[in-house]
Enzyme design. Structure first.
Site, PDB file in Angstrom:
ATOM      1  N   ASP A 328       0.859  -1.184   0.000  1.00  0.00           N
ATOM      2  CA  ASP A 328       0.000   0.000   0.000  1.00  0.00           C
ATOM      3  C   ASP A 328       0.895   1.235   0.000  1.00  0.00           C
ATOM      4  O   ASP A 328       2.124   1.100  -0.061  1.00  0.00           O
ATOM      5  CB  ASP A 328      -0.923   0.002   1.236  1.00  0.00           C
ATOM      6  N   ASP A 330       1.452   4.808   2.290  1.00  0.00           N
ATOM      7  CA  ASP A 330       1.048   5.431   3.556  1.00  0.00           C
ATOM      8  C   ASP A 330       1.511   6.886   3.604  1.00  0.00           C
ATOM      9  O   ASP A 330       2.649   7.189   3.247  1.00  0.00           O
ATOM     10  CB  ASP A 330       1.693   4.682   4.728  1.00  0.00           C
ATOM     11  N   ASP A 436      -3.253   4.504   2.756  1.00  0.00           N
ATOM     12  CA  ASP A 436      -3.593   4.858   4.143  1.00  0.00           C
ATOM     13  C   ASP A 436      -3.181   6.298   4.399  1.00  0.00           C
ATOM     14  O   ASP A 436      -2.041   6.676   4.120  1.00  0.00           O
ATOM     15  CB  ASP A 436      -2.827   3.971   5.131  1.00  0.00           C
TER      16      ASP A 436
HETATM   17  P1  UTP Z   1       2.382  -1.205   6.548  1.00  0.00           P
HETATM   18  O1  UTP Z   1       1.518  -2.338   6.975  1.00  0.00           O
HETATM   19  O2  UTP Z   1       1.869  -0.334   5.476  1.00  0.00           O
HETATM   20  O3  UTP Z   1       3.791  -1.834   6.176  1.00  0.00           O
HETATM   21  O4  UTP Z   1       2.661  -0.366   7.838  1.00  0.00           O
HETATM   22  P2  UTP Z   1       4.964  -1.257   5.292  1.00  0.00           P
HETATM   23  O5  UTP Z   1       6.178  -1.327   6.112  1.00  0.00           O
HETATM   24  O6  UTP Z   1       4.601   0.072   4.703  1.00  0.00           O
HETATM   25  O7  UTP Z   1       5.126  -2.330   4.152  1.00  0.00           O
HETATM   26  P3  UTP Z   1       4.127  -2.630   2.950  1.00  0.00           P
HETATM   27  O8  UTP Z   1       3.067  -1.601   2.926  1.00  0.00           O
HETATM   28  O9  UTP Z   1       3.603  -4.006   3.219  1.00  0.00           O
HETATM   29  O10 UTP Z   1       4.959  -2.600   1.742  1.00  0.00           O
HETATM   30  C1  UTP Z   1       3.527   0.745   7.881  1.00  0.00           C
HETATM   31  C2  UTP Z   1       3.849   1.086   9.281  1.00  0.00           C
HETATM   32  O11 UTP Z   1       2.726   1.610   9.933  1.00  0.00           O
HETATM   33  C3  UTP Z   1       2.554   1.004  11.184  1.00  0.00           C
HETATM   34  C4  UTP Z   1       3.252  -0.333  11.120  1.00  0.00           C
HETATM   35  O12 UTP Z   1       3.802  -0.649  12.350  1.00  0.00           O
HETATM   36  C5  UTP Z   1       4.297  -0.121  10.082  1.00  0.00           C
HETATM   37  O13 UTP Z   1       5.468   0.196  10.746  1.00  0.00           O
HETATM   38  N1  UTP Z   1       1.119   0.793  11.437  1.00  0.00           N
HETATM   39  C6  UTP Z   1       0.344   0.202  10.503  1.00  0.00           C
HETATM   40  C7  UTP Z   1       0.611   1.166  12.615  1.00  0.00           C
HETATM   41  O14 UTP Z   1       1.326   1.709  13.464  1.00  0.00           O
HETATM   42  N2  UTP Z   1      -0.709   0.947  12.872  1.00  0.00           N
HETATM   43  C8  UTP Z   1      -1.518   0.351  11.970  1.00  0.00           C
HETATM   44  O15 UTP Z   1      -2.710   0.162  12.246  1.00  0.00           O
HETATM   45  C9  UTP Z   1      -0.966  -0.011  10.748  1.00  0.00           C
HETATM   46 MN    MN Z   2       2.730   0.422   3.729  1.00  0.00          MN
END
Ligand code: UTP
Ligand code: MN
Length: 512
Positions: A328, A330, A436
């Protein structure tokens, strides 16, 4: 630094069996331990008792007190691996590693005989200068983990077992495999032999067994059978649907639904998120590329600037760590004046919606309230920011020149073999991307930035470090010092690392 749990003092066993047959301890400088591996429990018990009758201290449990480790039919390396699994990477025991011949001769002599070369277990010499025994700090947040990984075969295998454990809701086992994976990710070279892993933390017996199987046989039967298992495959596919968690997937499997097609024909009632997830299943499971992330960034930036001039947007998550693809995209949004960010998310979402960028959105409100007595557990780890889970509609046009070099997006731009019908079928000029959005007040921005940059394991380890080593509680909102009973403020990630007594690790080195 050794985690508290491991620091527990091992009770000093006298080795007494209560049979009353022990002679007084005649050799106080010598503490023996017989390895059960390959010797068997009954022979070990017999030999231990024999030793005690002759006035030797023979321990039941291995501990730092042991000076002589005796084994039968084991190589020096096998004994070393076993010992390292017991000491959890606390370093090498200085004990002698001896063959059973030394023990039986000492029994006959009724005293410890001189240790000759033939008594010593040979540890593999492997071109001594070339063999690297790796060593790394215990917590992932003390280590620099880049995207380079010299052991992808091993880390892929252990990640799969972590996935499988998490899909079975076995969080403890999942974390253990994630930690083991993270340790292997920082090794500067390819592992050739398990003995190189001796000093490493976080590698339990199970992980070591898997690694050994792969190094010796080229594959691990456990990993291969997990990968092939119907249940694992079904859980992977079903939880790959946006809005579907492990519990729902598990219930569906019990009802005989194991793939997308079966779900579509099952007549299951789906909620709004799941309907969107199913509709865009194929796109959402295509990795998002960096150029797609940048294209979405431009759109979000425009939205933010037009609804609240001065507000700032930062790319977070895996892309901030330098990943080339993600599941995704963020973004973290804030405004330099505290309070101005209130009500921002609905405006951003309306703007995006009015321009036709959103296929799905669900916004949750900010529910964070700072309590004077410090954060309550375990909700301290939960994010309570205003947050929007969305599915973006990204057209080829918005991607601009990006698609020229973007083989991933080219591959799926004309998907037709895919079972999902509807907007995804036929030639289409756009793709769906999970996005997100998070809004934070400027006073919490540094914590939100740190908390949302990841990786997930890096974040978990930061919180564990804070709690176990510093008596502090860290969340994506704040850092609380339990001893001083006050919040520690910070306006940058660097300050937070400093509060935690950690060396600053930049985002590109947080890929644990
Ligand atoms: P992601 O699940 O998007 O992972 O969470 P990522 O590292 O970007 O990898 P992709 O997307 O699978 O490529 C990003 C960060 O946001 C935090 C997670 O701990 C992670 O470090 N996060 C995510 C939260 O703190 N709370 C949430 O509800 C979701
Ligand atoms: Mn992500």
């Amino acid at each position: 630094m050794v985690p508290l749990k491991r620091r527990k003092v091992v009770p000093s066993h006298t080795g007494s069996t209560g049979t009353g047959l022990e002679a007084p301890n005649r050799f106080p400088q010598i503490v023996l331990f017989l390895l059960e591996r390959k010797m068997g429990a009954s022979r070990r018990a017999f030999l231990s008792q024999l030793g005690r009758e002759k006035g030797f201290q023979v321990e039941e449990v291995f501990s730092d007190r042991v000076t002589h480790v005796v084994s039968e039919n084991n190589s020096g390396d096998e004994v070393r691996v076993w010992l390292d699994s017991k000491t959890g990477g606390r370093g090498r025991t200085p004990a002698h590693l001896l063959d059973i011949s030394w023990y039986t001769e000492s029994m006959s002599a009724a005293r410890p005989v001189e240790i000759l070369d033939r008594h010593k277990l040979q540890e593999q010499q492997m071109n001594k200068a070339e063999v690297v025994t790796f060593s790394v700090p215990v917590y992932a947040c003390q280590r620099r983990t880049t995207l380079d990984n010299h052991n992808t075969i091993l880390t892929d295998a252990l990640s799969l077992l972590a996935d499988s454990a998490e899909l079975s809701e076995d969080e403890g086992r999942g974390v253990a495999f994630r930690r083991a994976t993270a340790v292997l990710k920082v090794l500067p070279k390819q592992v050739m032999d398990v003995t190189q892993l001796r000093r490493l933390p976080c590698l339990g017996e199970h992980s070591l067994r898997v690694i050994k199987d792969i190094l010796e046989d080229g594959a691990s039967t456990e990993v291969e059978s997990t990968k092939q298992s119907e249940r694992y495959k079904a859980l992977k596919v079903l939880t790959g649907i946006f809005g579907v968690g492990v519990k729902t997937a598990d219930r569906w499997i019990r009802e005989g639904i194991c793939d997308i097609q079966q779900l579509q024909t099952s007549g299951q009632t789906l909620n709004r998120a799941q309907r969107a997830g199913l509709e865009h299943y194929h796109n959402i499971n295509q990795p998002v590329t960096r150029s797609e992330a940048d294209a979405i960034g431009e759109i979000v930036d425009k939205a933010v600037a037009s609804v609240l001039p001065g507000a700032q947007m930062t790319l977070i998550g895996g892309f901030r760590r330098g990943k080339l693809t993600g599941h995704d995209v963020d973004f973290l949004i804030t405004h330099p004046e505290e309070g101005r960010e209130v009500g921002l998310m609905p405006k951003v979402v309306s703007w995006l919606e009015s321009k036709g960028f959103l296929l799905y959105e669900k916004t949750t409100r900010n529910s964070y309230l700072e309590s004077k007595d410090g954060p309550s557990r375990p909700s301290s780890n939960m994010d309570r920011f205003e947050r929007c889970f969305s599915i973006f509609k990204l057209s080829e046009e918005e991607k601009g020149g990006a698609q020229q070099t973007d083989s991933v997006s080219q591959n799926h731009s004309g998907e037709s073999s895919h079972p999902v019908s509807g907007p995804e079928a036929g030639q289409k000029q756009w793709r769906a991307v999970r996005v997100d959005l998070v809004v934070s007040p400027i006073s919490q921005f540094a914590f939100a930035l740190l908390g949302w940059t990841g990786s997930k394991l890096f974040e978990r380890e930061l919180r564990r470090w804070a709690g176990h080593e510093k008596a502090m509680s860290l969340s994506s909102h704040a850092l609380y010092d339990n001893n001083q009973r006050r919040y520690l403020r910070a306006t940058s990630e660097e300050e937070i690392f400093a509060h935690l007594g950690l060396e600053f690790i930049p985002p590109s080195e947080r890929n644990a």
